[in-house]
Enzyme design. Sequence first.
Site, PDB file in Angstrom:
ATOM      1  N   ASP A  93      -5.195 -34.329  -8.426  1.00 29.66           N
ATOM      2  CA  ASP A  93      -3.988 -35.144  -8.355  1.00 29.66           C
ATOM      3  C   ASP A  93      -4.267 -36.312  -7.417  1.00 29.66           C
ATOM      4  OD1 ASP A  93      -1.289 -35.901  -8.632  1.00 29.66           O
ATOM      5  OD2 ASP A  93      -0.771 -34.825  -6.806  1.00 29.66           O
ATOM      6  N   LYS A 124      -1.764 -32.471 -17.924  1.00 23.43           N
ATOM      7  CA  LYS A 124      -2.821 -32.141 -16.966  1.00 23.43           C
ATOM      8  C   LYS A 124      -3.504 -30.838 -17.355  1.00 23.43           C
ATOM      9  CE  LYS A 124      -0.773 -34.405 -12.894  1.00 23.43           C
ATOM     10  NZ  LYS A 124      -0.362 -34.227 -11.486  1.00 23.43           N
ATOM     11  N   ASP A 177      -1.228 -30.714  -4.826  1.00 27.72           N
ATOM     12  CA  ASP A 177      -0.375 -30.308  -3.715  1.00 27.72           C
ATOM     13  C   ASP A 177       1.085 -30.149  -4.101  1.00 27.72           C
ATOM     14  OD1 ASP A 177       0.021 -33.054  -4.128  1.00 27.72           O
ATOM     15  OD2 ASP A 177       0.689 -33.327  -2.065  1.00 27.72           O
ATOM     16  N   ASN A 229       4.080 -30.158  -9.714  1.00 28.86           N
ATOM     17  CA  ASN A 229       3.597 -30.771 -10.942  1.00 28.86           C
ATOM     18  C   ASN A 229       2.110 -30.496 -11.191  1.00 28.86           C
ATOM     19  OD1 ASN A 229       3.154 -32.384  -8.629  1.00 28.86           O
ATOM     20  ND2 ASN A 229       2.718 -34.154  -9.886  1.00 28.86           N
ATOM     21  N   ASP A 230       1.430 -29.909 -10.207  1.00 30.68           N
ATOM     22  CA  ASP A 230       0.010 -29.584 -10.362  1.00 30.68           C
ATOM     23  C   ASP A 230      -0.220 -28.107 -10.654  1.00 30.68           C
ATOM     24  OD1 ASP A 230      -0.670 -32.266  -9.616  1.00 30.68           O
ATOM     25  OD2 ASP A 230      -0.323 -31.714  -7.527  1.00 30.68           O
TER      26      ASP A 230
END
Length: 1076
Positions: free
Chosen positions: A310, A697, A717, A720-721
Amino acid sequence: MQMRFRLEGFYIIPNFSQFPATTSFTRLTVLPASLFQPTRVQRSSTVFMVSNRLKSEKWMNVQVGDIVKLENNEFVTADLLLLSSSEPLNLIYIETAELDGLVSKYMNVNMNLFICEVRCEPPNNRLDKFTGTLTVRGETFALDNERILLRGCTLRNTEWCFGLVVFGGPDTKLMQNSGKSIFKRTSIDRLMNVLVIFIFGFLAFLCTILSIGNAIWEYQEGNSFITFLPRADGANASLSAFLTFWSYVIILNTVVPISLYVSVEILRLGNSYFIDWDCKMYHVKSNTPAQARTTTLNEELGQIKYIFSDKTGTLTQNIMTFNRCSINGKSYGKSSKKKVDFSWNSLADPKFCFHDHKLVEAVKSGSPEVQAFFRLLALCHTVMPEEKTEGELFYQAQSPDEGALVTAARNFGFVFRSRTPETISLVEMGMPTTYKLLAVLDFNNVRKRMSVIVRSPEGKLTLYCKGADTIIYERLHPSSSKLITTEHLNEYAGEGLRTLALAYKDLDEDEFEKWKERHHEASTTVEDREAKLDTIYEEIEKDLLLLGASAVEDKLQDGVPQTIEQLAKADIKIWVLTGDKQETAENIGYSCNMLREEMKEIFIVAANTAEEVREELVNARKKMSPESGDEPPIEKSRLLGKKSQVVEDEKVDGEYGLVINGHSLAFALQKDMHLELLRTACMCQTVICCRVTPLQKAQVVELVKKHKKAVTLAIGDGANDVSMIKTAHIGVGISGQEGMQAVLSSDFSFAQFRYLQRLLLVHGRWSYLRMCKFLRYFFYKNFTFTFVHFWYGFFCGFSAQTVYDEWFITLYNLVYAALPVIGLSLFDQDVNDRWSFQYPQLYAPGQLNQYFSKMAFARILLHSCYSSLVLFFIPWAAMCDTVRDDGKEIADYQSFALLAQTCLLIAVSVQLGLDTYYWTAVNQFFLWGSLSVYFAVTFTMYSNGMYLIFTSSFPFIGTARNSLNQPNVWLTIFLTTILCILPVVAKRFLFIQLKPTINDKVRHEVRQAKAVPPPPPRKFPRRRISTRRSGYAFSHARGYGDLVTSGRFLSLFCCICTCDDLPSSLISPSALVIFK
């Protein structure tokens, strides 16, 4: 899903059914906003309306259709339709770092509604899109994403607000983007499973050979022993062979690594503790240590080929600072190291730093150009101020860039104090001034600029504009000089700063009134509204006068460029997957040295159709490798019933980069195009995917994971990751400013991106090296031990007799050979951590599986076979027809067994010593201690006392002292050990001389060096000499200027009260949400 409930007579009755395939309906009656009075509740719970009262309840019990109350700093765990808020102008500040990794957005909802019906789309994973309608009295209005509070947000700087639950639980957009939890196994685990299956087959093969031998022996020689070894009734050669087969299965079972998996888990646990205890990965400022959250993936850290990272909060701190500016042909910001004193400005931000005193002097002296520059920064933005105490201002900006520029204007005497939909209030050099805000010409990705039209207290009309320099230059008046400013922009770009050009234009009253009418007409149209507004904006944004340029630094985390450089030297490819816009992602790519001017070409894929995307990808691939064919080079394999297609790497001359946006990526990830994307991307040294959703992703990671024979790592972090962290072979979470969801879903976590190089190049490489050494030695000692039994079978009539003492068989893997290999696998290192950083190329063997593979296992098998031949036949030949010093015979079974097992233990111990690179006190203790224990136990068990106490259990009375006091026995042990290790020593000597590996070369240099290398010097970002200028990033997506002026331009819903309706004064006239 259909819900019906009424808030009439102060009660609510919801009914629920399943979601249909198309839409969901909600019919509701909204209570007056005046009834929503704030009350103090437990923050661990939420509050929702039941029977006209606010009831505290856990989020897990909230259902679709409930009206819930949120308080400041409360986490939103459902998708809500905003109803009302406590703040003036109905502002609601929402932090969305868990969703998109960035800060500051806001929107407006005018909910002057009473009885209404809400219809919305079914649950989906589109974070940037919401489609719904709201029907009031037969009139239908549109609902979009700007009216929804998504799960994952946190309420900030707002006392309370109320919202209607639209989606809950797994139906929320955040959960729709979350990937499934996958049980992760390393490549070594998978290989071990295959080898164990092979070993079982190999064991059956050995037992079959020995059982066949027994049948032949019984047929040919068995009758000779019937006299004193009579057979049971019905026994024959076939039955004997059958029983012998299962007897040898028991005897040779040591070839099956029963304790292997337990030992492996012990090693992994130990290496995980080393990561937890590493002080060099401890972040003092946040008091955050590194943490291995799993103990099953350590060695795979030494095999990473692709890193998916990210951007915001991972590579950057998401903190912008105003560093340089160019005003009227003069450059400011690089004069002295001494900070500027802003004590003369009572409203200055004490955290703001600047180092050029000339700029302050120019402002104080009343320079019209300088003051106009900062006046523009104070007026042309969509920042929202908050002033809870006198003089303490807090800015909520839709992007950190805008916050940095407004803060700069504040410190230089042009303080943005407050705003309404119609006015902007400043304090200019201590004098309060109010400007009338007439229009906001908002930013979007096509315009790359924003403008405001204001009327000064003197009645003067002015348009202020800021944007990308290339866009502003096209709209300048011919008389406006830009040559010197262009030189300054090139200088700032060379320093990696994000630049922005500023311009203005005085407007004629009549011209503006005519434009305003056209603007109103375009803003109220239904079809092609955005296109018509852009055309209207173009009409007035021309003949501008250039004021200057600003330069903002997007601060990277400490050590990010150096870490990326080190990882690149280790042949690790880094892909950046970010929800940020393309221009911002490119800037960070250059700042991190992922994108470099020396690259032959950087390809930009930003097409709008599938065919255009395919064409751009193919053209890029052909430029990098003209000889590449239309069909990808695929290696098909089938392992344990699973088919796989691996796309092989293609040779490329030079370094290239690839930037692709989310819209094009959606086409490229389609089934008929994903291999083309993979081929093109893998040819590039750096890949940046921008404006991607969390699900995209995960899809990119899965694409590489599925079709490349490589280990992947994802690091992020924010929430969304999470999906890509779960998808990758290894997930790393950074405990930063975006919450703990990424950390909670990760396998490893720490506080700063720079610790990644230590995790991979030191701990990962050591773990892989130790694990491979452990497996090689484990299989070697077990196969060697077992093969001696196999050869002995040919000399004992295949009678399933053991060659060793039964106590040695019991204690061999449990005591004698257990601790030395544990010590090797926990503490060994080829070079120390500083040499590992000095030579990142040492990481390459792990990527290629050079230390342990099927071929390495085959070599171990051959080596064990050779060693077992030596360990059996040399002692056998030495003991055959041999006598003691006193003339008595020594050739008995017990003496031979003692000699064979002693030779075996000493030979495998010497082999362990040859494999040990790094000797510690623990290694020494384990190795010599194990040998000492062996001789102590042997002399004890073969003593007269043990025989007298346990006659049947210790039959080898006196064997140790009678055999080990003979010189020829020790000579045999020495000769056997030398012959066992001779091929290993010879092979290593020849390979080091003729074909040394990178490991051999570095270890040779370490031995030649007189001292440990100093820590690598801190490298500062290199000045980038380039004509490319970093464009200014306003925000993730379209700006929110229209919401600032919502009092006039966004009258979305109008309802007429009748005598049957509740009084409209009790309903919040609007609800404005600011996403931070």
